[in-house]
Design a protein around this motif. Structure first.
Motif, short mmCIF file in Angstrom:
data_model
loop_
_atom_site.label_atom_id
_atom_site.label_comp_id
_atom_site.label_asym_id
_atom_site.label_seq_id
_atom_site.Cartn_x
_atom_site.Cartn_y
_atom_site.Cartn_z
N PHE A 62 1.47 2.75 5.17
CA PHE A 62 1.49 1.50 5.92
C PHE A 62 2.23 1.71 7.23
N GLU A 91 9.35 -9.67 6.21
CA GLU A 91 10.22 -8.92 7.10
C GLU A 91 11.65 -9.00 6.60
N THR A 145 0.86 -1.18 0.00
CA THR A 145 0.00 0.00 0.00
C THR A 145 0.90 1.24 0.00
N ARG A 150 1.44 -6.08 6.78
CA ARG A 150 1.78 -7.33 6.10
C ARG A 150 1.75 -8.50 7.08
P1 ATP Z 1 9.97 -4.12 -1.81
O1 ATP Z 1 11.32 -4.39 -2.43
O2 ATP Z 1 9.01 -5.27 -1.89
O3 ATP Z 1 9.34 -2.82 -2.25
P2 ATP Z 1 11.43 -3.37 0.50
O4 ATP Z 1 12.50 -4.41 0.46
O5 ATP Z 1 11.68 -2.02 -0.01
O6 ATP Z 1 10.15 -3.96 -0.23
P3 ATP Z 1 11.73 -2.70 3.20
O7 ATP Z 1 12.17 -1.32 2.89
O8 ATP Z 1 12.76 -3.69 3.63
O9 ATP Z 1 10.90 -3.29 1.97
O10 ATP Z 1 10.57 -2.60 4.25
C1 ATP Z 1 10.48 -3.42 5.39
C2 ATP Z 1 9.12 -4.05 5.52
O11 ATP Z 1 8.10 -3.06 5.44
C3 ATP Z 1 8.79 -5.03 4.41
O12 ATP Z 1 9.31 -6.31 4.72
C4 ATP Z 1 7.28 -5.02 4.41
O13 ATP Z 1 6.77 -5.90 5.41
C5 ATP Z 1 6.96 -3.60 4.80
N1 ATP Z 1 6.62 -2.80 3.61
C6 ATP Z 1 7.48 -2.20 2.77
N2 ATP Z 1 6.81 -1.56 1.80
C7 ATP Z 1 5.49 -1.75 2.04
C8 ATP Z 1 4.29 -1.34 1.39
N3 ATP Z 1 4.31 -0.56 0.31
N4 ATP Z 1 3.11 -1.74 1.91
C9 ATP Z 1 3.06 -2.50 3.02
N5 ATP Z 1 4.16 -2.92 3.68
C10 ATP Z 1 5.37 -2.55 3.20
#
Ligand code: ATP
Length: 464
Positions: free
Chosen positions: A220, A291, A217, A336
């Motif tokens: 979040f 995570e 989303t 999530r």
């Molecule tokens: P992705 O590559 O899928 O965009 P990310 O590796 O950038 O994700 P992180 O920056 O590591 O994600 O964010 C940590 C956690 O926050 C993720 O494991 C996820 O559970 C949550 N998260 C990240 N982006 C979103 C989002 N747009 N909506 C909901 N939860 C999110």
């Protein structure tokens, strides 16, 4: 007067055998079934629905917010019950230099491609390499545009002037609020390295391809913990935190076979990171990150030291050393985690739908029903309900057939139902019904609280 609940579920004095109403038990296959249950029962609604909704924004309803609070409280407790972790709640709006130091202004970009024909938009790094090389839309095979870099941060302005000097960002992660408070927390709480700082809070990302319900989303909540360690001890702490975090998910009742670690290979690893693993869950739409656990080296404190011009080194009184701590991060999405809880708990047997949630997560722990709306039954039921309420989050319902009332609670994951019938009035026993098996047993009303507490203590989720 008939004293058996009016349902196809019989009532017995000892736990009855598991009764499945029809076919084999199935898990969630189609996300649309969960979206529909969440709307119907008040877990999650589309945001601004009366205006037709707004893409990738969702509102938590009365039960959703209870589930979310349970997720957050379980996480917060697991973190701050430790002597070596403190909590904070930093502001969403931060000094814009924070995002220059963190690398988000320059580097928090996703490559975006559009289909010229069907107008679908994709993240170039998420589509098949061959389709990308041929510039073919994965949906309609139309022609794709060249990838364009797109910064994911939401911008706004602080103060009355909308000029470039007043630009501020909605934070895209909670972690930076922790890094810039490292010395404040260590000095005020007298914590010595190694120690951690945890935070739960909103984050915002202008995602190119949000979707899959609340999986991705634009607004979040994150649950992040940054653990500061002496360089050289970082890999040991990294391994420890990996274990702690996967156990936490298992303790919430998430099925072991649906969780796995995914190690970031050389292509995925951020340039500053020494090691990174994701905990992934197998959703109906495939294995996806739940995570991240990252060894971030001294990158974050180093950059804030450089950009702020303030020393952020830690002074170790015992060894008389000064150093920039390394950081081991655990970063989970709250929404999530909640989605995983719902997806993992969803069960359907061809007739009955239920959420096999761990009681720690269930919005209600027990529901109390008078068999019929007769004053003497309602009065007794109210008494039982108010006793149970002192100990557990409980609900009561006297509308409709008892079978329908059970089904309603099944769909929201209430582990136990308690029915007050005419035998209750004379024998002071009640029927306790188990959500997962539909087994029923007759127990003395005065034993209810202890009985349910014992069941919760020995809940047979995956023992870890
Ligand atoms: P992705 O590559 O899928 O965009 P990310 O590796 O950038 O994700 P992180 O920056 O590591 O994600 O964010 C940590 C956690 O926050 C993720 O494991 C996820 O559970 C949550 N998260 C990240 N982006 C979103 C989002 N747009 N909506 C909901 N939860 C999110």
């Amino acid at each position: 007067m008939k004293s058996t609940p009016e349902s196809n579920e019989s009532q017995t004095s000892s736990p009855s055998a598991p009764q499945s109403s029809s076919g084999a038990v199935q898990n969630l296959k189609d996300m649309a079934d969960l979206v529909s249950l969440c709307k119907r029962r008040g877990f999650v609604f589309p945001s601004s629905e009366v205006y037709g909704g707004i893409n990738a924004c969702w509102d938590y309803g009365p039960l959703g917010i209870e589930l979310k609070r349970n997720v957050k409280e379980l996480w917060w407790k697991a973190m701050t019950d430790r002597e070596d972790v403190e909590g904070i709640d930093a502001a969403i709006l931060m000094h814009p230099r924070v995002w220059e130091a963190s690398g988000h202004v320059a580097g928090f970009v996703d490559p975006m491609v559009d289909c010229k024909k069907c107008k679908s938009r994709f993240r170039a790094d998420k589509i098949d390499a061959e389709a990308l090389a041929q510039k073919k839309c994965p949906e309609c095979k139309g022609e794709l545009t060249e990838p364009r870099q797109f910064n994911l941060m939401f911008k706004t302005h602080m103060g009355p002037l909308e000029d470039s000097a007043s630009v501020v960002y909605l934070r895209p992660e909670t972690a930076q609020g922790i890094y810039v408070n490292f010395l404040n927390v260590s000095q005020s709480s007298r914590q010595k390295v190694p120690f951690g700082i945890s935070q739960i809070g909103k984050a915002f990302r202008n995602e190119i391809t949000p979707g899959n319900f609340i999986f991705r989303t634009r607004e979040f909540e994150q649950m992040e913990m940054q653990f500061f360690v002496k360089p050289g001890t970082d890999m040991e702490w990294f391994e420890r935190w990996k274990e702690i975090r996967i156990k936490w998910h298992l303790n919430n009742g998430i099925r072991k076979e649906k969780l796995r670690f995914h190690e970031h290979g050389p292509g995925e690893l951020a340039h500053y990171a020494k090691a990174a693993f994701d905990i992934e869950y197998e959703f109906p739409f495939g294995w996806q990150e739940l995570e991240g656990i990252h060894n971030r080296s001294d990158f974050d404190l180093g950059r804030h030291q450089q950009f702020s011009g303030k020393k952020l080194e830690y002074y170790d009184e015992e060894t008389k050393e000064r150093y920039l701590p390394y950081i081991v991060e655990t970063s989970a999405g709250c929404d999530r985690t909640l989605l995983v809880a719902l997806v993992d708990a969803y069960r359907f047997d061809g007739d009955r739908t239920w959420l096999s949630l761990h009681p720690n997560l269930s919005p209600y722990k027990v529901a109390v029903f008078p068999l019929m709306k007769k004053p003497e039954l309602v009065q007794y039921s109210d008494k039982v309900y108010s006793e149970l309420k002192k100990r557990f989050r409980a609900t009561t319902d006297d509308a409709g057939s008892i079978g329908k009332r059970y089904r309603r609670q099944d769909e929201i994951g209430t582990p136990f139902g308690v029915t007050i019938d005419y035998d209750t009035l004379t024998q002071h026993t009640v029927t306790l019904r188990h959500r997962d098996t539909m087994a029923q047993e007759r127990i003395p009303a005065e034993r209810l609280v202890d009985f349910i507490s014992e069941k919760f203590q020995n809940w047979n989720g995956p023992a870890v």
